[in-house]
Design a protein around this motif. Structure first.
Motif, short mmCIF file in Angstrom:
data_model
loop_
_atom_site.label_atom_id
_atom_site.label_comp_id
_atom_site.label_asym_id
_atom_site.label_seq_id
_atom_site.Cartn_x
_atom_site.Cartn_y
_atom_site.Cartn_z
N ARG A 140 0.86 -1.18 0.00
CA ARG A 140 0.00 0.00 0.00
C ARG A 140 0.89 1.23 0.00
N LEU A 141 0.59 2.15 -0.92
CA LEU A 141 1.37 3.37 -1.08
C LEU A 141 0.51 4.58 -0.73
N TRP A 142 1.07 5.46 0.11
CA TRP A 142 0.37 6.69 0.45
C TRP A 142 0.53 7.69 -0.70
N THR A 143 -0.58 8.32 -1.09
CA THR A 143 -0.56 9.27 -2.19
C THR A 143 -1.37 10.51 -1.84
N GLU A 144 -1.10 11.57 -2.58
CA GLU A 144 -1.85 12.82 -2.42
C GLU A 144 -2.04 13.46 -3.79
N ARG A 145 -3.26 13.93 -4.04
CA ARG A 145 -3.54 14.65 -5.28
C ARG A 145 -4.01 16.06 -4.94
N SER A 146 -3.47 17.05 -5.67
CA SER A 146 -3.86 18.45 -5.49
C SER A 146 -4.27 19.01 -6.84
N GLY A 147 -5.27 19.91 -6.81
CA GLY A 147 -5.68 20.56 -8.04
C GLY A 147 -7.00 20.05 -8.56
N ASP A 148 -7.37 20.52 -9.73
CA ASP A 148 -8.63 20.14 -10.38
C ASP A 148 -8.46 18.79 -11.05
N PRO A 149 -9.26 17.77 -10.66
CA PRO A 149 -9.13 16.44 -11.27
C PRO A 149 -9.35 16.42 -12.77
N ASN A 150 -9.93 17.47 -13.32
CA ASN A 150 -10.14 17.53 -14.76
C ASN A 150 -8.94 18.09 -15.52
N HIS A 151 -7.95 18.59 -14.80
CA HIS A 151 -6.77 19.16 -15.44
C HIS A 151 -5.75 18.07 -15.75
N PRO A 152 -4.83 18.33 -16.68
CA PRO A 152 -3.78 17.35 -16.97
C PRO A 152 -2.99 16.99 -15.72
N SER A 153 -2.60 15.74 -15.64
CA SER A 153 -1.94 15.22 -14.44
C SER A 153 -0.43 15.36 -14.53
N THR A 154 0.18 15.74 -13.41
CA THR A 154 1.62 15.73 -13.25
C THR A 154 1.95 14.76 -12.12
N LEU A 155 2.78 13.78 -12.41
CA LEU A 155 3.23 12.83 -11.39
C LEU A 155 4.63 13.21 -10.95
N LEU A 156 4.79 13.45 -9.65
CA LEU A 156 6.08 13.81 -9.08
C LEU A 156 6.70 12.59 -8.41
N ILE A 157 7.92 12.24 -8.81
CA ILE A 157 8.61 11.06 -8.29
C ILE A 157 9.86 11.52 -7.56
N MET A 158 9.89 11.27 -6.25
CA MET A 158 11.01 11.74 -5.42
C MET A 158 12.22 10.82 -5.54
N GLY A 159 13.32 11.25 -4.90
CA GLY A 159 14.58 10.54 -4.99
C GLY A 159 14.82 9.57 -3.86
N THR A 160 16.05 9.11 -3.77
CA THR A 160 16.44 8.09 -2.81
C THR A 160 16.07 8.48 -1.38
#
Length: 304
Positions: A15-35
């Motif tokens: 199970r992975l914790w996630t968070e989404r911000s912004g308008d769900p109808n807008h294009p998605s940006t996925l942010l992937i953190m480092g080590t």
């Protein structure tokens, strides 16, 4: 309508914790953190800037960090490819077919992996402060630690100052919460580099919050083990990337010198390289999160 919501998504048994911000109808940006970094390694200021620029933004805790599940690496070792599969699971959890994918440091290698192996899921690729996913940094690090010059055909090792810090950190006291926070702050200060001012209050808040959120702080060290496993899927040429690609890199990065960024840009067809004067390996300088977000927004997807 702008919203922020948290949820857990499944990646296999994890199970992975996630968070989404912004308008769900807008294009998605996925942010992937480092080590070893949690989702909150992406500054709120950067997220807010992307949302204001018309994106919905998804960030998540990698396996073995923050509020996500942890793995017994000794019995179930994993690879960068499996961490990339976690990223796809996050997109699936939000019903996103394709996203603007942004990766920092090790997250940049994961983002490259996605663009190579799952091009349909990557609308654009932006790498930050990273190296080609197939670069074997181990020999360069070993030579530098031994005081030997780099080999002619390898990318530069970290700076001498950073390597001295790594050696010193091994004996830095971490018995109390305050000692652990101070040790992490010292690392972030070195990563920031000497050119841009270091936002210590923001860094301190981030470190304290990271410690509060971590269920098993030691597990994050597994990322180093996974990152060293140079599996064949990481050696696939970056020339196969078709997504519009932006390579963002600081001129004072103490881990990955500028040639690492130039190597990515040279290998990806049509890639654009943006060097940020004075930036090191992190976001803890006043105004820097907004600046990076603005660069990310300049990488447009090709028309469908």
């Amino acid at each position: 309508m702008s919203v922020t919501d948290e949820r857990y998504v499944n990646s296999g048994e994890l199970r992975l914790w996630t968070e989404r911000s912004g308008d769900p109808n807008h294009p998605s940006t996925l942010l992937i953190m480092g080590t070893a970094a949690q989702a909150i390694g992406w500054p709120d200021e950067l997220v807010a800037r992307l949302v204001a620029g018309g994106r919905q933004v998804i960030r998540f805790d990698h396996r073995d960090t923050g509020r996500s599940d942890h793995v017994d690496f000794a019995t179930r070792p994993y690879t960068l490819a499996e961490m990339a599969a976690d990223s796809l699971a996050v997109l699936d959890g939000y019903g996103v077919e394709a996203a603007h994918v942004v990766g920092a440091s090790m997250g940049g290698a994961i983002a490259q992996w996605l663009a190579v192996h799952h091009p349909a899921r990557v609308r654009t690729l932006t790498t930050l402060m990273t190296s080609p996913m197939g670069n074997n940094a181990g020999p360069a690090w070993a030579r530098a630690m031994a005081g030997q010059p780099p080999a002619p055909d390898e990318l530069p090792p970290p700076t001498a100052e950073f390597l001295r810090h790594v050696l010193g950190a091994a004996t830095t006291p971490r018995a109390t919460a305050e000692e652990r926070i101070e040790a992490d702050l010292a690392t972030l200060r070195v990563l920031n580099g000497p050119a841009l001012p270091f936002d210590e209050p923001a860094a301190r808040r981030y470190v304290a919050r990271s410690h509060e959120r971590a269920r098993n702080p030691a597990a994050a060290g597994n990322h180093d083990l996974a990152g060293r496993r140079l599996t064949p899927d990481r050696l696939v040429p970056l020339s196969g990337i078709t997504a519009p690609t932006l390579v963002v890199h600081g001129t004072e990065d103490p881990i990955f010198a500028v040639p690492h960024a130039r190597a990515i840009a040279a290998q990806v067809p049509g890639a654009r390289l943006e060097l940020v004067p004075g930036m090191g390996h992190g976001f803890f300088s006043p105004g820097l999160p907004r600046r990076i977000a603005d660069l990310v927004l300049t990488n447009p997807a090709r028309p469908d």
